[in-house]
Motif scaffolding. Structure first.
Motif, PDB file in Angstrom:
ATOM      1  N   ILE A   2       0.838  -1.199   0.000  1.00 39.48           N
ATOM      2  CA  ILE A   2       0.000   0.000   0.000  1.00 39.48           C
ATOM      3  C   ILE A   2       0.874   1.251   0.000  1.00 39.48           C
ATOM      4  N   CYS A   3       1.916   1.251   0.820  1.00 42.47           N
ATOM      5  CA  CYS A   3       2.815   2.406   0.878  1.00 42.47           C
ATOM      6  C   CYS A   3       3.524   2.618  -0.461  1.00 42.47           C
ATOM      7  N   ARG A   4       3.992   1.538  -1.079  1.00 38.79           N
ATOM      8  CA  ARG A   4       4.649   1.674  -2.392  1.00 38.79           C
ATOM      9  C   ARG A   4       3.688   2.230  -3.429  1.00 38.79           C
ATOM     10  N   LYS A   5       2.473   1.694  -3.448  1.00 39.70           N
ATOM     11  CA  LYS A   5       1.507   2.094  -4.471  1.00 39.70           C
ATOM     12  C   LYS A   5       1.049   3.534  -4.281  1.00 39.70           C
ATOM     13  N   SER A   6       1.007   4.008  -3.032  1.00 37.42           N
ATOM     14  CA  SER A   6       0.559   5.380  -2.755  1.00 37.42           C
ATOM     15  C   SER A   6       1.733   6.346  -2.612  1.00 37.42           C
ATOM     16  N   SER A   7       2.960   5.834  -2.746  1.00 37.48           N
ATOM     17  CA  SER A   7       4.181   6.648  -2.612  1.00 37.48           C
ATOM     18  C   SER A   7       4.260   7.321  -1.244  1.00 37.48           C
ATOM     19  N   PHE A   8       3.906   6.552  -0.210  1.00 32.15           N
ATOM     20  CA  PHE A   8       4.011   7.056   1.159  1.00 32.15           C
ATOM     21  C   PHE A   8       5.126   6.311   1.870  1.00 32.15           C
ATOM     22  N   PRO A   9       6.000   7.016   2.596  1.00 31.21           N
ATOM     23  CA  PRO A   9       7.146   6.358   3.232  1.00 31.21           C
ATOM     24  C   PRO A   9       6.735   5.410   4.352  1.00 31.21           C
ATOM     25  N   ILE A  10       7.217   4.181   4.296  1.00 34.60           N
ATOM     26  CA  ILE A  10       6.901   3.187   5.317  1.00 34.60           C
ATOM     27  C   ILE A  10       7.397   3.639   6.682  1.00 34.60           C
ATOM     28  N   GLU A  11       8.423   4.491   6.713  1.00 33.18           N
ATOM     29  CA  GLU A  11       8.983   4.980   7.975  1.00 33.18           C
ATOM     30  C   GLU A  11       7.995   5.854   8.746  1.00 33.18           C
ATOM     31  N   LYS A  12       6.993   6.377   8.050  1.00 34.48           N
ATOM     32  CA  LYS A  12       5.984   7.230   8.686  1.00 34.48           C
ATOM     33  C   LYS A  12       4.659   6.480   8.848  1.00 34.48           C
TER      34      LYS A  12
END
Length: 327
Positions: free
Chosen positions: A261-271
């Protein structure tokens, strides 16, 4: 409508008993490496024989009261989000209301499975903003071990027990809720269900074991496509973008799903906040457990922008964008 509801306190509880990956190796054909690689999970908590969802939810509320010195005598609605109730009736909410000793309150259960807590927040915000209620307890609590088949290695490695609770109160000046998004695709409900009665979905007869049955591959595909779209729809209702979000708090279904989900939405997994490594998939409890874990670790600050997103059985999903207001 501008929200008039504020989250003022949070609490959580998990049972003492731990079920580790090493323990599961003794039950089914699996191993620690396989489980961690596919789910990211190391442990989960398991309720004892006479501990049920109402006990778990009650203890989460007690934790909230003790930590934030909150009075709940004037709570006028209790919403329990769960897919593993003690009974069909009475509701878990009524059982918790009785344990808390509060008389002048409504009490309802809400079953949106793993999206339950975010649905519960939507309902609480609506009740308070409309003026129908002033002080609402929203509890996400599960005793999933009671409905897990410990001979099925595809599901028994996933699920755990636990609960989290928040207090939502009227506050017109400093509301928590910014925007929300809801959705459901009931035609795919056969991919994640639990029933002890022979029944059908879309003409297909489902196995009635009383335990959770999941088509993990189909749920994975649905989640990694549906959640990023829902996140975008949620943000489109505001002037914010993903870069304005301080923390993403998805349902802790599986670490690989969250990563996708994070990759597809370009959201950093660290956050991204999660509760699955040591608690497993706790359905409606996973988001409040992740939130409270972050509170205890000092990660959340007042006015942080949080995007919460639940998804699962139904197949239902719900997102809520909030301004964090718990000191």
């Amino acid at each position: 409508m501008q929200s008039k509801a504020k989250i003022t306190a949070i609490g959580s509880y998990v049972p003492e008993c731990k079920l580790t990956n090493a323990d599961l190796e003794k039950l089914v054909d699996t191993n620690d490496e396989w489980i961690v690689k596919r789910t990211g999970m190391k442990e989960r908590r398991i309720a004892h024989e006479y501990e049920f969802t109402s006990n778990i939810g009650y203890n989460a509320v007690r934790n909230l009261i003790e930590r934030f010195d909150q009075s709940i005598e004037d709570v006028d609605m209790v919403i329990v989000c769960t897919m593993s109730p003690d009974f069909q009736t009475p509701s878990v909410a009524s059982l918790i209301q009785a344990k808390l000793g509060i008389k002048n309150t409504g009490a309802i259960d809400l079953n949106a499975a793993c999206a339950g807590f975010t649905y519960g927040l939507h309902v609480a915000n609506g009740l308070i903003t409309s003026g129908l209620n002033k002080k609402v307890l929203v509890i996400g609590a599960e005793a999933l071990s009671k409905i897990t088949d410990y001979e099925d290695r595809s599901t028994c490695v996933l699920f755990g027990d636990g609960g989290g609770a928040v207090l939502v109160e009227y506050d017109e000046e400093n509301p928590s809720f910014i925007a929300g998004h809801l959705g459901s695709e009931g035609e795919h409900g056969k991919n994640l269900y639990c029933t002890n009665v022979a029944n059908q979905i879309n003409g297909e007869t489902l196995i009635s074991t009383g335990n959770i049955i999941q088509n993990g591959r189909e749920v994975y595909k649905w989640a990694v496509n549906t959640v990023p779209r829902g996140m975008a729809s949620l943000l489109s209702k505001t002037t914010m973008s993903l870069s304005d979000v301080d923390w993403f708090v998805p349902h802790s279904a599986n670490l690989r799903i969250i990563e996708s989900i994070c990759r597809k939405s370009s959201f950093p997994i660290e956050k991204t906040l999660q509760s699955l490594v040591y608690y497993g998939n706790t359905s409606a409890a996973s988001i409040p457990l992740a939130l409270d874990k972050a509170v205890c670790e000092g990660k959340l600050e007042i006015d942080n922008k949080l995007l919460l997103y639940g998804f699962g059985g139904g197949l239902a999903h719900a997102g809520v964008l909030i301004n964090w207001t718990v000191a």
